[in-house]
Design a protein around this motif. Structure first.
Motif, mmCIF file in Angstrom:
data_model
loop_
_atom_site.group_PDB
_atom_site.id
_atom_site.type_symbol
_atom_site.label_atom_id
_atom_site.label_comp_id
_atom_site.label_asym_id
_atom_site.label_seq_id
_atom_site.Cartn_x
_atom_site.Cartn_y
_atom_site.Cartn_z
ATOM 1 N N MET A 126 0.826 -1.202 0.000
ATOM 2 C CA MET A 126 0.000 0.000 0.000
ATOM 3 C C MET A 126 0.859 1.250 0.000
ATOM 4 O O MET A 126 1.993 1.254 0.493
ATOM 5 N N TRP A 159 0.685 7.154 1.950
ATOM 6 C CA TRP A 159 -0.455 7.893 2.498
ATOM 7 C C TRP A 159 -1.563 6.949 2.960
ATOM 8 O O TRP A 159 -2.262 7.227 3.921
ATOM 9 N N ARG A 160 -1.704 5.809 2.280
ATOM 10 C CA ARG A 160 -2.743 4.846 2.671
ATOM 11 C C ARG A 160 -2.389 4.203 4.012
ATOM 12 O O ARG A 160 -3.258 4.010 4.864
ATOM 13 N N ASN A 161 -1.119 3.895 4.209
ATOM 14 C CA ASN A 161 -0.678 3.346 5.488
ATOM 15 C C ASN A 161 -0.761 4.376 6.605
ATOM 16 O O ASN A 161 -1.025 4.032 7.753
ATOM 17 N N LEU A 169 -4.267 4.192 7.842
ATOM 18 C CA LEU A 169 -4.849 2.860 7.906
ATOM 19 C C LEU A 169 -5.682 2.681 9.174
ATOM 20 O O LEU A 169 -5.182 2.782 10.290
ATOM 21 N N GLU A 175 -9.325 6.492 8.497
ATOM 22 C CA GLU A 175 -9.407 7.240 7.252
ATOM 23 C C GLU A 175 -10.290 8.482 7.362
ATOM 24 O O GLU A 175 -11.392 8.412 7.917
ATOM 25 N N VAL A 179 -9.669 10.841 -0.348
ATOM 26 C CA VAL A 179 -8.328 10.491 -0.801
ATOM 27 C C VAL A 179 -7.443 11.726 -0.927
ATOM 28 O O VAL A 179 -6.274 11.721 -0.529
ATOM 29 N N ALA A 209 -6.279 12.846 2.422
ATOM 30 C CA ALA A 209 -5.310 11.902 2.986
ATOM 31 C C ALA A 209 -3.927 12.129 2.388
ATOM 32 O O ALA A 209 -2.919 12.149 3.112
ATOM 33 N N ARG A 210 -3.860 12.317 1.085
ATOM 34 C CA ARG A 210 -2.567 12.569 0.431
ATOM 35 C C ARG A 210 -1.963 13.875 0.926
ATOM 36 O O ARG A 210 -0.774 13.953 1.254
ATOM 37 N N ASP A 236 2.806 8.397 -2.898
ATOM 38 C CA ASP A 236 2.079 7.337 -3.594
ATOM 39 C C ASP A 236 2.897 6.055 -3.731
ATOM 40 O O ASP A 236 2.354 5.032 -4.154
#
Length: 283
Positions: A120, A123-125, A128, A131, A144, A147-148, A166
């Motif tokens: 992943m 940014w997704r981690n 996690l 969100e 999204v 989050a980024r 990313d």
């Protein structure tokens, strides 16, 4: 996000503000272990261990394998409760029912495995399980873009230069992954940050990177618990040193009370090391 689980961020991705008044402002301990003991049958994991963690300070817990460091982490993070003694938060019995309760109280633990998914994105981690969302009701969805943006801003605020948020987190070095985990805990309102052997599997340069971010977390007013078996990593950033051996405390020292050679000597066994050195000397 389920309704029975406390939210760690609002719809803008901003976490609840940490309460910095009280214990940290007066210099009183944020988190304390008071004469704590933990037994597993006839095995003594910890016996009568006491230490404290203050805002803006690093408490280093040192000891070899089997010294009781993992048990101490479990007591402070709510995984288990002491059989004797107690854990205090802001001077009151903490009584954490589980690690989520400890996290909601501002006690965050960064384990060696970091609880990250390698494939992943960074940014997704970072978000996690917590969100940020936008929209309402059935139209509520993962934000999204926020989050980024927040990931990039928070990493930059900690002085962490990630080439591309990313990119999969598995492509980062060990030191970079540790720094992302530290920044994540800081962002989500941690008052006390427990780091489980963050430099144990790192080279010299990467270990130095992690120590730099530990110092930055300390300078932001967090109380940091740095678990390690390496006194050369602990001493430069530490303000207080708890030395463990076979579940018992060898002492809880302020930095002004002990030197690096003394820390190393206590960890190595003191007189036992002298006897070994004498035995190994050439005739």
């Amino acid at each position: 996000m389920s309704e029975d689980r406390p939210e760690r961020a609002d719809q803008t991705g901003k976490p609840p503000a940490a309460d910095t008044a009280g214990a940290g402002a007066t210099g009183a301990p944020l988190l304390e272990l008071a004469n704590a003991s933990k037994y597993y049958g006839s095995v003594i994991a910890l016996k009568d261990v006491s230490t404290s963690v203050r805002a803006g300070e690093v408490t280093c817990v040192l000891g070899d394998n089997g010294a009781g460091k993992s048990t101490l982490i479990k007591l402070l993070s709510g995984v288990v409760r002491p059989d004797e003694g107690e854990v205090l938060l802001d001077g009151r019995p903490a009584g954490f029912a589980n690690p989520r309760a400890a996290l909601d109280a501002g006690v965050a633990t960064v384990h060696q495995d970091l609880a990250m998914i390698p494939l992943m994105a960074v940014w997704r981690n970072f978000f996690l399980g917590s969100e940020p969302t936008k929209g309402w009701g059935p139209l509520r969805r993962f934000d999204v873009a926020a989050a980024r943006r927040i990931t990039r801003e928070q990493l930059a605020a900690m002085g962490i230069d990630i080439r591309d948020p990313d990119q999969p987190v598995g492509t980062l070095s060990g030191g970079e992954r540790q720094s992302v985990a530290i920044a994540r805990a800081v962002y989500f309102g941690a008052r006390v940050l427990i780091l489980d052997e963050p430099t144990s599997a790192l080279g010299v340069k990467q270990a130095g990177t992690v120590l730099r971010y530990i110092a930055r977390a300390r300078d932001q007013g967090l109380g940091v618990v740095f678990i390690t078996h390496n006194p050369h990593h602990a001493y430069p950033v530490g303000d207080r040193f708890l030395l463990l051996k076979r579940g018992r405390s060898l002492g809880d020292f302020a930095k002004s009370e002990i030197t690096l050679p003394e820390v190393t000597r206590l960890m190595a066994g003191g007189s036992e090391l002298d006897d070994l050195a004498h035995e190994l000397e050439r005739a």
